[in-house]
Design a protein around this motif. Structure first.
Motif, PDB file in Angstrom:
ATOM      1  N   LEU A  28       0.835  -1.192   0.000  1.00  0.00           N
ATOM      2  CA  LEU A  28       0.000   0.000   0.000  1.00  0.00           C
ATOM      3  C   LEU A  28       0.873   1.247   0.000  1.00  0.00           C
ATOM      4  O   LEU A  28       1.770   1.387   0.839  1.00  0.00           O
ATOM      5  CB  LEU A  28      -0.927  -0.001   1.212  1.00  0.00           C
ATOM      6  CG  LEU A  28      -1.836  -1.231   1.340  1.00  0.00           C
ATOM      7  CD1 LEU A  28      -2.751  -1.093   2.541  1.00  0.00           C
ATOM      8  CD2 LEU A  28      -2.644  -1.450   0.069  1.00  0.00           C
ATOM      9  N   GLY A 105      -7.748  -2.526  -9.412  1.00  0.00           N
ATOM     10  CA  GLY A 105      -7.108  -2.522  -8.105  1.00  0.00           C
ATOM     11  C   GLY A 105      -5.598  -2.636  -8.206  1.00  0.00           C
ATOM     12  O   GLY A 105      -5.046  -3.021  -9.249  1.00  0.00           O
ATOM     13  N   GLU A 136      -5.788  -4.741   4.658  1.00  0.00           N
ATOM     14  CA  GLU A 136      -5.440  -5.309   3.356  1.00  0.00           C
ATOM     15  C   GLU A 136      -6.464  -6.329   2.888  1.00  0.00           C
ATOM     16  O   GLU A 136      -6.791  -6.400   1.702  1.00  0.00           O
ATOM     17  CB  GLU A 136      -4.048  -5.934   3.415  1.00  0.00           C
ATOM     18  CG  GLU A 136      -2.934  -4.909   3.582  1.00  0.00           C
ATOM     19  CD  GLU A 136      -1.560  -5.555   3.569  1.00  0.00           C
ATOM     20  OE1 GLU A 136      -1.497  -6.795   3.445  1.00  0.00           O
ATOM     21  OE2 GLU A 136      -0.571  -4.830   3.691  1.00  0.00           O
ATOM     22  N   ARG A 143     -11.941   0.797  -1.728  1.00  0.00           N
ATOM     23  CA  ARG A 143     -12.593  -0.277  -2.474  1.00  0.00           C
ATOM     24  C   ARG A 143     -13.969   0.145  -2.933  1.00  0.00           C
ATOM     25  O   ARG A 143     -14.591   1.050  -2.368  1.00  0.00           O
ATOM     26  CB  ARG A 143     -12.699  -1.541  -1.645  1.00  0.00           C
ATOM     27  CG  ARG A 143     -13.683  -1.478  -0.504  1.00  0.00           C
ATOM     28  CD  ARG A 143     -14.004  -2.866   0.032  1.00  0.00           C
ATOM     29  NE  ARG A 143     -14.712  -3.656  -0.939  1.00  0.00           N
ATOM     30  CZ  ARG A 143     -14.703  -4.984  -0.973  1.00  0.00           C
ATOM     31  NH1 ARG A 143     -13.993  -5.664  -0.082  1.00  0.00           N
ATOM     32  NH2 ARG A 143     -15.381  -5.651  -1.882  1.00  0.00           N
ATOM     33  N   ARG A 156     -11.362  -4.433  -4.977  1.00  0.00           N
ATOM     34  CA  ARG A 156     -10.549  -4.015  -3.830  1.00  0.00           C
ATOM     35  C   ARG A 156      -9.367  -3.171  -4.306  1.00  0.00           C
ATOM     36  O   ARG A 156      -8.958  -3.252  -5.468  1.00  0.00           O
ATOM     37  CB  ARG A 156      -9.999  -5.238  -3.092  1.00  0.00           C
ATOM     38  CG  ARG A 156     -11.038  -6.072  -2.374  1.00  0.00           C
ATOM     39  CD  ARG A 156     -10.367  -7.191  -1.574  1.00  0.00           C
ATOM     40  NE  ARG A 156      -9.698  -8.166  -2.410  1.00  0.00           N
ATOM     41  CZ  ARG A 156     -10.152  -9.383  -2.679  1.00  0.00           C
ATOM     42  NH1 ARG A 156     -11.296  -9.778  -2.165  1.00  0.00           N
ATOM     43  NH2 ARG A 156      -9.476 -10.223  -3.439  1.00  0.00           N
ATOM     44  N   HIS A 157      -8.777  -2.407  -3.378  1.00  0.00           N
ATOM     45  CA  HIS A 157      -7.527  -1.670  -3.609  1.00  0.00           C
ATOM     46  C   HIS A 157      -7.606  -0.765  -4.845  1.00  0.00           C
ATOM     47  O   HIS A 157      -6.676  -0.701  -5.656  1.00  0.00           O
ATOM     48  CB  HIS A 157      -6.351  -2.640  -3.795  1.00  0.00           C
ATOM     49  CG  HIS A 157      -6.324  -3.808  -2.864  1.00  0.00           C
ATOM     50  ND1 HIS A 157      -6.179  -3.660  -1.498  1.00  0.00           N
ATOM     51  CD2 HIS A 157      -6.439  -5.145  -3.089  1.00  0.00           C
ATOM     52  CE1 HIS A 157      -6.190  -4.867  -0.940  1.00  0.00           C
ATOM     53  NE2 HIS A 157      -6.348  -5.780  -1.877  1.00  0.00           N
TER      54      HIS A 157
END
Length: 217
Positions: A28, A105, A136, A143, A156-157
């Motif tokens: 991240l 993501g 995470e 998200r 996600r991400h």
């Protein structure tokens, strides 16, 4: 009494995904950003903090995995994508013929929503779950949450948003449905959803690495 959508059963929230994505935990960034591209006049990069300043809300909604389990009454915090879209429309100026938006993501997974679905009141770019920042597993730092659609639409991400005139099959390919609406049991582009139920359940029982769900919490 909770009334579940067709073919779903209540369960705890889990992390599933295509084998190449389910166990990926991207590094991240200290200063997360979202790149906005596609058929737009001015591609641009936004700090996540700027996007999250577009009017926060907290909502309680369910997460429905295509493998037939549903995690109920999850409390998400974030910004409605419709508010983010208003900001993006002013800054990047998507082409008026754009009808789809792809979210990607940090793990490389991507999925596509129809603009009309993405602008629903309950579609969030979320950065918290149960009052805590996303970790995470839950999709930090940002998200997508699209409760009316199967989990494979909720990327996600999130690190990129792309405006498109044509549908993008995304990482799931043929396994995903263009719309993926839970109430209509749009589990896949192939065969009616009810036929997929037993197949998905069988995969879900085998374990995380065998499940072909493309994205959930």
């Amino acid at each position: 009494m909770v009334v579940l959508p067709p073919g779903q059963w209540p369960a705890e929230r889990r992390r599933f995904g295509l084998p190449e994505f389910a166990r990926v935990r991207p590094e991240l960034p200290a200063r997360p950003v979202v790149v906005v591209t596609g058929l737009v006049r001015r591609p641009v990069q936004f700090d996540v903090a700027e996007l999250l300043g577009a009017g926060r809300q907290v909502q309680t909604s369910d997460l429905h995995c295509v493998t037939t389990w549903s995690a109920l009454r999850l409390e998400w915090g974030g910004v409605p994508f419709r508010h983010v879209h208003e900001l993006l429309a002013r800054r990047v100026r998507p082409h008026p013929d754009c009808r789809w938006v792809t979210f990607t993501g940090l793990d490389g997974y991507r999925s596509c929503l129809a603009i009309e679905d993405a602008l629903a009141d309950d579609v969030l770019l979320a950065d918290s779950l149960a009052g805590q920042p996303l970790d995470e597993d839950a999709g930090a730092p940002l998200r997508l949450v699209a409760p009316a659609h199967y989990g494979y639409k909720s990327v996600r991400h999130v690190c990129a948003i792309e405006y498109r005139t044509a549908y993008d099959k995304g990482s799931a390919g043929w396994k995903a449905h263009r719309r993926g609406r839970v109430e209509l049991e749009e589990r896949s582009a192939w065969l009616p959803g009810r036929i997929w139920r037993s197949l998905w359940r069988r995969f879900a029982d085998v374990g995380n690495s065998a499940v072909l769900e493309v994205d959930a919490a």
